[in-house]
Write an enzyme that holds these catalytic residues in place. Structure first.
Site, PDB file in Angstrom:
ATOM      1  N   ARG A  98       0.899  -1.284  -0.076  1.00 50.31           N
ATOM      2  CA  ARG A  98      -0.021   0.070  -0.206  1.00 50.31           C
ATOM      3  C   ARG A  98       0.880   1.174  -0.023  1.00 50.31           C
ATOM      4  O   ARG A  98       0.402   2.414   0.407  1.00 50.31           O
ATOM      5  CB  ARG A  98      -0.947   0.092   1.239  1.00 50.31           C
ATOM      6  CG  ARG A  98      -1.792  -1.290   1.097  1.00 50.31           C
ATOM      7  CD  ARG A  98      -2.926  -0.837   2.123  1.00 50.31           C
ATOM      8  NE  ARG A  98      -3.959  -2.060   2.243  1.00 50.31           N
ATOM      9  CZ  ARG A  98      -3.802  -3.186   2.990  1.00 50.31           C
ATOM     10  NH1 ARG A  98      -2.885  -3.263   3.903  1.00 50.31           N
ATOM     11  NH2 ARG A  98      -4.389  -4.087   2.871  1.00 50.31           N
ATOM     12  N   LYS A 131       1.082  10.915 -11.226  1.00 51.48           N
ATOM     13  CA  LYS A 131       0.372  10.099 -11.911  1.00 51.48           C
ATOM     14  C   LYS A 131       1.071   8.814 -12.461  1.00 51.48           C
ATOM     15  O   LYS A 131       2.177   8.838 -12.696  1.00 51.48           O
ATOM     16  CB  LYS A 131      -0.318  10.534 -13.464  1.00 51.48           C
ATOM     17  CG  LYS A 131      -1.628  11.504 -13.331  1.00 51.48           C
ATOM     18  CD  LYS A 131      -2.074  11.678 -14.550  1.00 51.48           C
ATOM     19  CE  LYS A 131      -3.338  12.533 -14.446  1.00 51.48           C
ATOM     20  NZ  LYS A 131      -3.804  12.990 -15.828  1.00 51.48           N
ATOM     21  N   GLU A 183       5.354  18.443 -25.298  1.00 50.35           N
ATOM     22  CA  GLU A 183       4.858  18.753 -23.821  1.00 50.35           C
ATOM     23  C   GLU A 183       5.169  20.208 -23.431  1.00 50.35           C
ATOM     24  O   GLU A 183       4.578  20.999 -22.762  1.00 50.35           O
ATOM     25  CB  GLU A 183       5.144  17.630 -22.867  1.00 50.35           C
ATOM     26  CG  GLU A 183       4.845  16.260 -23.298  1.00 50.35           C
ATOM     27  CD  GLU A 183       3.111  15.932 -22.793  1.00 50.35           C
ATOM     28  OE1 GLU A 183       2.610  17.053 -22.359  1.00 50.35           O
ATOM     29  OE2 GLU A 183       2.916  15.112 -23.090  1.00 50.35           O
ATOM     30  N   LYS A 213       3.061  23.018 -13.993  1.00 52.10           N
ATOM     31  CA  LYS A 213       2.361  21.956 -13.698  1.00 52.10           C
ATOM     32  C   LYS A 213       2.046  21.900 -12.069  1.00 52.10           C
ATOM     33  O   LYS A 213       1.139  21.446 -11.901  1.00 52.10           O
ATOM     34  CB  LYS A 213       3.299  20.771 -14.199  1.00 52.10           C
ATOM     35  CG  LYS A 213       2.512  19.471 -13.637  1.00 52.10           C
ATOM     36  CD  LYS A 213       2.782  18.188 -14.804  1.00 52.10           C
ATOM     37  CE  LYS A 213       2.026  17.033 -14.244  1.00 52.10           C
ATOM     38  NZ  LYS A 213       2.222  15.712 -15.238  1.00 52.10           N
ATOM     39  N   GLU A 217      -7.640  15.511 -10.666  1.00 54.14           N
ATOM     40  CA  GLU A 217      -8.232  15.968 -11.850  1.00 54.14           C
ATOM     41  C   GLU A 217      -9.466  15.960 -12.097  1.00 54.14           C
ATOM     42  O   GLU A 217     -10.245  15.351 -13.007  1.00 54.14           O
ATOM     43  CB  GLU A 217      -7.499  15.121 -12.895  1.00 54.14           C
ATOM     44  CG  GLU A 217      -7.673  15.409 -14.325  1.00 54.14           C
ATOM     45  CD  GLU A 217      -6.984  14.466 -15.381  1.00 54.14           C
ATOM     46  OE1 GLU A 217      -5.690  14.379 -15.250  1.00 54.14           O
ATOM     47  OE2 GLU A 217      -7.466  13.926 -16.366  1.00 54.14           O
ATOM     48  N   ARG A 229      -6.881  20.605 -13.705  1.00 56.21           N
ATOM     49  CA  ARG A 229      -5.819  19.710 -14.264  1.00 56.21           C
ATOM     50  C   ARG A 229      -6.088  19.052 -15.667  1.00 56.21           C
ATOM     51  O   ARG A 229      -5.214  18.520 -16.192  1.00 56.21           O
ATOM     52  CB  ARG A 229      -5.578  18.511 -13.173  1.00 56.21           C
ATOM     53  CG  ARG A 229      -4.409  17.711 -13.422  1.00 56.21           C
ATOM     54  CD  ARG A 229      -4.008  16.839 -12.338  1.00 56.21           C
ATOM     55  NE  ARG A 229      -2.737  16.014 -12.761  1.00 56.21           N
ATOM     56  CZ  ARG A 229      -1.953  15.187 -12.191  1.00 56.21           C
ATOM     57  NH1 ARG A 229      -2.340  15.255 -10.550  1.00 56.21           N
ATOM     58  NH2 ARG A 229      -0.898  14.722 -12.308  1.00 56.21           N
ATOM     59  N   ASN A 238      -4.351  18.222 -20.486  1.00 57.97           N
ATOM     60  CA  ASN A 238      -4.423  17.435 -21.466  1.00 57.97           C
ATOM     61  C   ASN A 238      -4.546  17.953 -22.899  1.00 57.97           C
ATOM     62  O   ASN A 238      -4.966  17.488 -23.630  1.00 57.97           O
ATOM     63  CB  ASN A 238      -5.702  16.450 -21.241  1.00 57.97           C
ATOM     64  CG  ASN A 238      -5.739  15.772 -19.957  1.00 57.97           C
ATOM     65  OD1 ASN A 238      -4.575  15.141 -19.651  1.00 57.97           O
ATOM     66  ND2 ASN A 238      -6.802  15.321 -19.177  1.00 57.97           N
ATOM     67  N   HIS A 246      -4.278  16.116 -25.985  1.00 60.29           N
ATOM     68  CA  HIS A 246      -3.934  14.710 -25.833  1.00 60.29           C
ATOM     69  C   HIS A 246      -5.273  13.643 -26.162  1.00 60.29           C
ATOM     70  O   HIS A 246      -5.087  12.283 -26.281  1.00 60.29           O
ATOM     71  CB  HIS A 246      -3.830  14.524 -24.054  1.00 60.29           C
ATOM     72  CG  HIS A 246      -2.421  14.726 -23.822  1.00 60.29           C
ATOM     73  ND1 HIS A 246      -1.616  15.916 -23.954  1.00 60.29           N
ATOM     74  CD2 HIS A 246      -1.518  14.000 -22.995  1.00 60.29           C
ATOM     75  CE1 HIS A 246      -0.524  16.035 -23.610  1.00 60.29           C
ATOM     76  NE2 HIS A 246      -0.120  14.580 -23.362  1.00 60.29           N
ATOM     77  N   HIS A 274      -3.802  10.976 -28.259  1.00 56.10           N
ATOM     78  CA  HIS A 274      -4.099   9.442 -27.840  1.00 56.10           C
ATOM     79  C   HIS A 274      -4.631   8.621 -28.896  1.00 56.10           C
ATOM     80  O   HIS A 274      -4.550   7.614 -29.322  1.00 56.10           O
ATOM     81  CB  HIS A 274      -4.892   9.282 -26.523  1.00 56.10           C
ATOM     82  CG  HIS A 274      -4.041   9.711 -25.510  1.00 56.10           C
ATOM     83  ND1 HIS A 274      -4.671   9.823 -24.140  1.00 56.10           N
ATOM     84  CD2 HIS A 274      -2.887   9.779 -24.991  1.00 56.10           C
ATOM     85  CE1 HIS A 274      -3.580  10.290 -23.306  1.00 56.10           C
ATOM     86  NE2 HIS A 274      -2.591  10.017 -23.740  1.00 56.10           N
ATOM     87  N   HIS A 332       4.304   9.465 -28.520  1.00 57.00           N
ATOM     88  CA  HIS A 332       3.395  10.219 -27.516  1.00 57.00           C
ATOM     89  C   HIS A 332       3.612  11.759 -27.775  1.00 57.00           C
ATOM     90  O   HIS A 332       2.508  12.432 -28.268  1.00 57.00           O
ATOM     91  CB  HIS A 332       3.549   9.978 -26.029  1.00 57.00           C
ATOM     92  CG  HIS A 332       2.691  10.833 -25.246  1.00 57.00           C
ATOM     93  ND1 HIS A 332       1.297  10.738 -25.124  1.00 57.00           N
ATOM     94  CD2 HIS A 332       3.074  11.997 -24.425  1.00 57.00           C
ATOM     95  CE1 HIS A 332       0.635  11.637 -24.338  1.00 57.00           C
ATOM     96  NE2 HIS A 332       1.790  12.422 -23.906  1.00 57.00           N
TER      97      HIS A 332
HETATM   98 MG    MG Z   1       1.452  13.577 -22.193  1.00 50.61          MG
END
Ligand code: MG
Length: 359
Positions: A120, A142, A184, A219, A229, A233, A237, A240, A244, A256
């Protein structure tokens, strides 16, 4: 050296500077909790920097284990996750010990998810070795692995105890890997009003430490305001959802950063077409992307992209969230029914505002 303090559910420092790998002992002593360290890296980064990290840690006294995975996105799978947990158990790691993620986004995500879930939660120190990991994936907490059904489908938010970004490691990256991170970096210049946009017009390498620090500060501010998020947040994206979709349509042969670059350009042109964004913003974005050898379009159709986006986890129920630029340095979050997406992006494909832009 720059030190950026992140006050999220955990408070930690991001250190950015030249030659920090050898100084890691003095930087993270307060963050290092126990007597055992597990370094996770890949078979490209390991031969370059593993010994340096081990000798920097040796002065601190922990017993150091290493776990090496193959380089590349395919490694972020459930088998490698279980193999890493197994190695951690076999090495007798306890909750007071620390995992060091030495690598790019794949190593950071996999090692981070293992550190978050083993017993945990054990200690985690991120040492990004790509520009993309330095400005994005190593900060903010993340962590995830991919499932056959899609990227990052199993994961948790788990903040590291420290992030150590040695800028010297990033200056020798292969050009395509560095370029990937630049997508980015450019993203940050369009979601927040900072000196970043001006700086990106000059060569990056001589000002790399400052540029990374600006990205991390943006960030940090966004993550601290909305760690889980639920709102703001989502601005991170930008590009993105389309990015994606492009990655997915290409069978993940397009990286990416390159996919996000095209995604940002497409969604911005779509916003211009819908009267939501001034054309100058799209033009400046495309100029910057081209200047850094990044794509501004894709050959996939609106239908292919929309259907790939439908399976993206950034959608909510039947809706997708789109981050659309409103003016320079300002984006807003738009929620749109998934079935309206195809029509929204169609006019933005195959037509760039740049002469000589990629079709
Ligand atoms: Mg990214």
């Amino acid at each position: 050296m720059k030190r950026i303090s992140v006050n999220a559910s955990k408070t930690y420092n991001v250190f950015i500077g030249d030659g920090l790998l050898g100084r890691i002992g003095e930087l993270i002593t307060p963050a290092l909790r126990g007597g055992t360290a597990m370094i996770v890296t890949d078979d490209i980064v390991g031969p370059l920097y593993l010994e340096g990290l081990k000798s920097a840690l040796s002065g601190m006294g922990p017993y150091v284990y290493t776990h090496i995975i193959p380089n590349g996105e395919a490694s972020k799978n459930a088998d490698n996750y279980v193999a890493l947990l197994t190695a951690m158990a076999e090495c007798g790691l306890t909750r007071s010990d620390t995992v060091f993620a030495l690598g790019g986004g794949v190593v950071g995500d996999l090692a981070g998810f293992a550190a978050a879930t083993f017993m945990r939660g054990v200690g985690l120190v991120q040492i990004p070795t790509t520009l993309l990991a330095a400005v994005d994936s190593s900060v903010g907490g993340k962590t995830a692995i991919d499932l056959p059904q899609g990227k990052n489908l199993a994961g948790v938010f788990y903040q590291p105890a420290a992030v150590v970004c040695d800028v010297a490691l990033l200056k020798t990256l292969p050009e395509s890997v560095f370029t990937d991170g630049m997508a980015e970096v450019i993203k940050y210049a369009f979601i927040a009003e900072t000196p970043l946009l001006e700086r990106l017009k000059s060569p990056i390498i001589p000002q790399l430490e400052d540029v990374i620090a600006l990205c991390v500060s943006i960030k940090r501010d966004i993550v601290c305001a909305d760690e889980w998020e639920s709102g703001e947040r989502k601005l991170l994206n930008f590009g993105h959802t389309m990015g994606h979709a492009i990655e997915k349509c290409s069978g993940y042969t397009i990286s990416h950063g390159h996919a996000v670059a095209a995604g940002m350009a497409i969604i911005t042109r779509a916003a211009v077409n819908a009267g939501l964004c001034p054309p100058e913003v799209a033009q400046m974005l495309e100029e910057l992307l081209l200047q850094h050898s990044l794509p501004i379009d894709t050959h996939f159709s609106a239908q292919e992209l929309a259907s790939a986006a439908y399976s993206d986890k950034k959608r909510s129920g039947k809706n997708v969230f789109l981050i659309l630029p409103e003016s320079l340095g300002r984006c807003t979050i738009h929620e749109m029914p998934s079935d309206a997406l195809e029509e929204f992006i169609a006019p933005a494909l195959g037509i760039t505002t740049q002469k000589g832009g990629e079709r």
